[in-house]
Design a protein around this motif. Sequence first.
Motif, PDB file in Angstrom:
ATOM      1  N   SER A   1       5.745  -0.616  -1.554  1.00 55.28           N
ATOM      2  CA  SER A   1       4.847  -1.320  -2.475  1.00 55.28           C
ATOM      3  C   SER A   1       3.396  -1.071  -2.101  1.00 55.28           C
ATOM      4  O   SER A   1       2.544  -0.844  -2.971  1.00 55.28           O
ATOM      5  CB  SER A   1       5.146  -2.816  -2.465  1.00 55.28           C
ATOM      6  N   ALA A   2       3.110  -1.112  -0.797  1.00 58.86           N
ATOM      7  CA  ALA A   2       1.732  -0.889  -0.340  1.00 58.86           C
ATOM      8  C   ALA A   2       1.248   0.515  -0.685  1.00 58.86           C
ATOM      9  O   ALA A   2       0.046   0.726  -0.919  1.00 58.86           O
ATOM     10  CB  ALA A   2       1.640  -1.136   1.158  1.00 58.86           C
ATOM     11  N   LEU A   3       2.152   1.480  -0.735  1.00 59.37           N
ATOM     12  CA  LEU A   3       1.763   2.860  -1.012  1.00 59.37           C
ATOM     13  C   LEU A   3       1.244   3.054  -2.432  1.00 59.37           C
ATOM     14  O   LEU A   3       0.448   3.960  -2.689  1.00 59.37           O
ATOM     15  CB  LEU A   3       2.949   3.803  -0.771  1.00 59.37           C
ATOM     16  N   VAL A   4       1.703   2.233  -3.375  1.00 62.80           N
ATOM     17  CA  VAL A   4       1.336   2.455  -4.775  1.00 62.80           C
ATOM     18  C   VAL A   4       0.272   1.485  -5.279  1.00 62.80           C
ATOM     19  O   VAL A   4      -0.196   1.609  -6.408  1.00 62.80           O
ATOM     20  CB  VAL A   4       2.576   2.381  -5.694  1.00 62.80           C
ATOM     21  N   ILE A   5      -0.100   0.516  -4.462  1.00 62.73           N
ATOM     22  CA  ILE A   5      -1.119  -0.441  -4.894  1.00 62.73           C
ATOM     23  C   ILE A   5      -2.444   0.284  -5.129  1.00 62.73           C
ATOM     24  O   ILE A   5      -2.864   1.123  -4.336  1.00 62.73           O
ATOM     25  CB  ILE A   5      -1.296  -1.556  -3.846  1.00 62.73           C
ATOM     26  N   SER A   6      -3.086  -0.041  -6.237  1.00 62.18           N
ATOM     27  CA  SER A   6      -4.386   0.550  -6.572  1.00 62.18           C
ATOM     28  C   SER A   6      -5.280  -0.540  -7.133  1.00 62.18           C
ATOM     29  O   SER A   6      -4.822  -1.385  -7.910  1.00 62.18           O
ATOM     30  CB  SER A   6      -4.217   1.666  -7.599  1.00 62.18           C
ATOM     31  N   PRO A   7      -6.561  -0.534  -6.767  1.00 60.85           N
ATOM     32  CA  PRO A   7      -7.460  -1.565  -7.295  1.00 60.85           C
ATOM     33  C   PRO A   7      -7.667  -1.492  -8.796  1.00 60.85           C
ATOM     34  O   PRO A   7      -8.140  -2.445  -9.400  1.00 60.85           O
ATOM     35  CB  PRO A   7      -8.768  -1.303  -6.537  1.00 60.85           C
ATOM     36  N   CYS A   8      -7.314  -0.371  -9.416  1.00 62.48           N
ATOM     37  CA  CYS A   8      -7.479  -0.266 -10.865  1.00 62.48           C
ATOM     38  C   CYS A   8      -6.206  -0.621 -11.623  1.00 62.48           C
ATOM     39  O   CYS A   8      -6.143  -0.486 -12.836  1.00 62.48           O
ATOM     40  CB  CYS A   8      -7.937   1.138 -11.252  1.00 62.48           C
ATOM     41  N   CYS A   9      -5.181  -1.077 -10.891  1.00 64.38           N
ATOM     42  CA  CYS A   9      -3.906  -1.412 -11.521  1.00 64.38           C
ATOM     43  C   CYS A   9      -3.606  -2.898 -11.372  1.00 64.38           C
ATOM     44  O   CYS A   9      -3.820  -3.482 -10.316  1.00 64.38           O
ATOM     45  CB  CYS A   9      -2.769  -0.601 -10.900  1.00 64.38           C
ATOM     46  N   GLY A  10      -3.065  -3.467 -12.440  1.00 65.36           N
ATOM     47  CA  GLY A  10      -2.700  -4.875 -12.407  1.00 65.36           C
ATOM     48  C   GLY A  10      -1.214  -5.104 -12.293  1.00 65.36           C
ATOM     49  O   GLY A  10      -0.754  -6.252 -12.353  1.00 65.36           O
ATOM     50  N   ALA A  11      -0.432  -4.030 -12.137  1.00 67.13           N
ATOM     51  CA  ALA A  11       1.024  -4.184 -12.061  1.00 67.13           C
ATOM     52  C   ALA A  11       1.613  -3.178 -11.084  1.00 67.13           C
ATOM     53  O   ALA A  11       1.226  -2.010 -11.065  1.00 67.13           O
ATOM     54  CB  ALA A  11       1.657  -3.991 -13.444  1.00 67.13           C
ATOM     55  N   VAL A  12       2.545  -3.667 -10.289  1.00 67.73           N
ATOM     56  CA  VAL A  12       3.393  -2.816  -9.445  1.00 67.73           C
ATOM     57  C   VAL A  12       4.836  -3.226  -9.706  1.00 67.73           C
ATOM     58  O   VAL A  12       5.199  -4.391  -9.507  1.00 67.73           O
ATOM     59  CB  VAL A  12       3.067  -2.967  -7.951  1.00 67.73           C
ATOM     60  N   THR A  13       5.630  -2.288 -10.182  1.00 69.72           N
ATOM     61  CA  THR A  13       7.042  -2.555 -10.441  1.00 69.72           C
ATOM     62  C   THR A  13       7.873  -1.864  -9.374  1.00 69.72           C
ATOM     63  O   THR A  13       7.683  -0.676  -9.096  1.00 69.72           O
ATOM     64  CB  THR A  13       7.459  -2.059 -11.832  1.00 69.72           C
TER      65      THR A  13
END
Length: 296
Positions: free
Chosen positions: A130-142
Amino acid sequence: MFRMCLSSVCDKTTPLFFAHHLVVVLYFARSAELAGVRTETISVPQRITSLQLWEEIVRRHSRLAAIQDQVVFAVRQEYVLLGDQLLVLHPGDEVAIVPPISGAIMNETEDEPKDLITLNYKKLSADEISALVISPCCGAVTLFVGTTRNNFEGRKVVQLEYEAYTPMAEAEIKKICTDIRLKWPSVKHIAVHHRLGLVPISEASVMVAVSSPHRAESLEAVQYCINTLKATVPIWKKEHLALCMEMPFYVRWCFILIIPVINMKLKCKVQIVQTPALGEDNGEYLGPVQGFAPDP
């Protein structure tokens, strides 16, 4: 993106000396979470570089080191990048630690989309992927997590074993990532982790994580990814079944019933005793005598 510090804040030519002032440090968002405080007053040299000031703050709150590349200072409400800029501080100055704002990257580096594919024999971690795909320009992580279950077509499974043609599997997953970006252009980062070898029951065998500005794209992309992966990627699984459960129903019952009988027969064996038997009166040889232990 951000204006450089004004001459009233930064001065590269003024020499350092050792006068100290009390300044107020303000923490926001992620920096506040890591520091565990919202504000504090610290004593620092009147003249200090922005990087030296950051290092002084990190000595107090070591966890902040993790976001050094993502923050800037705001000194008297003017942005200051971390570096060799010389700050001229006054008593009571506010020094704010400013994490990324609305997806902006403070060091002006681009947050490029990433495809992160891993096939190995290590235990998988939901927090890590999950930490690998987190981006400040994204509001969703599935996140999808596939775990091993304890049954297969009505039979008891004790563990699963995965085997892969690794180079081809990685190439096929990369194709899936490319397809996702064509179907959902707003998707930011994609991570696919698959465990190989033996996987105990209830542990994760595959994880897929996708980030996007809004939830709809990442939800659809994750479902497409796992469905296509199972259909096209050369990864095979083998169910390790419980011994008796591998047999047909009637054979299992026969097996269960016959084992005690076999054990008893092994304990009760017939012996041929080759020893002469003498007559009671004349000592005549009567031939071999068969001796046996009766069945219980």
